[in-house]
Design an enzyme around this catalytic site. Sequence first.
Site, short mmCIF file in Angstrom:
data_model
loop_
_atom_site.label_atom_id
_atom_site.label_comp_id
_atom_site.label_asym_id
_atom_site.label_seq_id
_atom_site.Cartn_x
_atom_site.Cartn_y
_atom_site.Cartn_z
N GLY A 52 -41.63 85.25 38.46
CA GLY A 52 -41.43 84.31 39.58
C GLY A 52 -42.58 84.19 40.57
O GLY A 52 -42.80 83.14 41.15
N ASP A 108 -41.70 86.68 44.97
CA ASP A 108 -41.29 85.29 45.20
C ASP A 108 -40.11 85.19 46.17
O ASP A 108 -40.14 84.41 47.11
CB ASP A 108 -40.95 84.57 43.87
CG ASP A 108 -39.92 85.32 43.02
OD1 ASP A 108 -39.52 86.45 43.38
OD2 ASP A 108 -39.51 84.77 41.98
N ASP A 111 -33.45 88.53 47.30
CA ASP A 111 -32.08 88.04 47.26
C ASP A 111 -31.16 89.22 47.58
O ASP A 111 -30.95 89.54 48.75
CB ASP A 111 -31.87 87.45 45.86
CG ASP A 111 -30.54 86.77 45.67
OD1 ASP A 111 -30.03 86.19 46.64
OD2 ASP A 111 -30.01 86.80 44.55
N LYS A 139 -33.71 85.64 51.49
CA LYS A 139 -32.32 85.17 51.68
C LYS A 139 -31.51 86.34 52.26
O LYS A 139 -30.79 87.01 51.52
CB LYS A 139 -31.70 84.79 50.32
CG LYS A 139 -32.16 83.47 49.75
CD LYS A 139 -31.22 82.95 48.66
CE LYS A 139 -31.55 83.48 47.30
NZ LYS A 139 -30.88 82.74 46.19
N PHE A 160 -29.37 78.60 45.84
CA PHE A 160 -30.19 78.91 44.68
C PHE A 160 -31.32 77.91 44.65
O PHE A 160 -31.10 76.70 44.64
CB PHE A 160 -29.38 78.90 43.38
CG PHE A 160 -30.14 79.58 42.28
CD1 PHE A 160 -30.10 80.97 42.17
CD2 PHE A 160 -30.92 78.87 41.39
CE1 PHE A 160 -30.83 81.63 41.19
CE2 PHE A 160 -31.65 79.51 40.40
CZ PHE A 160 -31.61 80.90 40.30
P1 IMP Z 1 -32.91 90.55 43.93
O1 IMP Z 1 -33.19 91.77 43.10
O2 IMP Z 1 -31.47 90.18 43.90
O3 IMP Z 1 -33.48 90.63 45.32
O4 IMP Z 1 -33.53 89.33 43.19
C1 IMP Z 1 -34.81 89.13 43.10
C2 IMP Z 1 -35.14 88.23 41.93
O5 IMP Z 1 -34.06 87.36 41.52
C3 IMP Z 1 -36.24 87.33 42.38
O6 IMP Z 1 -37.49 87.95 42.20
C4 IMP Z 1 -36.03 86.11 41.53
O7 IMP Z 1 -36.71 86.25 40.32
C5 IMP Z 1 -34.54 86.05 41.30
N1 IMP Z 1 -33.88 85.12 42.26
C6 IMP Z 1 -33.13 85.41 43.32
N2 IMP Z 1 -32.72 84.32 43.99
C7 IMP Z 1 -33.25 83.28 43.32
C8 IMP Z 1 -33.20 81.86 43.53
O8 IMP Z 1 -32.62 81.30 44.47
N3 IMP Z 1 -33.88 81.11 42.61
C9 IMP Z 1 -34.58 81.66 41.56
N4 IMP Z 1 -34.65 82.97 41.34
C10 IMP Z 1 -33.99 83.78 42.21
MG MG Z 2 -38.92 87.63 40.83
#
Ligand code: IMP
Ligand code: MG
Length: 184
Positions: A52, A108, A111, A139, A160
């Site tokens: 990403g 990127d 989340d 987010k 998203f």
């Molecule tokens: P986390 O581990 O939940 O913080 O997620 C991180 C990863 O999930 C990011 O590096 C993205 O690759 C993917 N991700 C989270 N939210 C989105 C979104 O809204 N669009 C696209 N990819 C996302």
């Molecule tokens: Mg990522």
Amino acid sequence: MEEIKSVQDFEKKIKRVIITKEEIDEAIKKAGKEIDKIYDGRPILLVSILKGAFVFMADICRSVSVPCEIGFMCAKSYYSGTVSSGIVQITMDLEQDISNYHVVIIEDIIDTGRTLNDVVKLLKGRNPISLHVVTLLDKPERRIVDFKADYSLFTIPDLFVIGYGLDCGELYRNLPYIAEYEEK
Ligand code: IMP
Ligand code: MG
């Protein structure tokens, strides 16, 4: 997730632009200046989390003036459609020994916080001189693991999003802006 069979299907899913290319460019210039100020001429290693962050990495590395090396890691957080499964796996590791580096992780989006929480723990264990996290998007409403970036370019609501490196089902990474994905 519905199958994308035509350019019409593809475009229908781009609900609305939430951050324009111009806004991204401007924020990156500012972030580059901030990084230059923090490191004040000291060499850094930018570590991008694939896939990403590849577009963001390409722009951020050209926005800094301090001597900078780049490195890549692949961390996969598994998604079923647009919902995180909570499983994070490092599928490709850095080639550098980071113990002599000021490391700046380039991500990127944060989340749930799980990916960076795991990556930061792993990299801190390798004793870099310092370690900071720069994320394009944050987010905060979605956080499951308590994690804060040192620098975030944009804070967004619980949507998203796609584009500028971010995908849905591996598509949309090539959009020059960030858009909300139409889930219906
Ligand atoms: P986390 O581990 O939940 O913080 O997620 C991180 C990863 O999930 C990011 O590096 C993205 O690759 C993917 N991700 C989270 N939210 C989105 C979104 O809204 N669009 C696209 N990819 C996302
Ligand atoms: Mg990522």
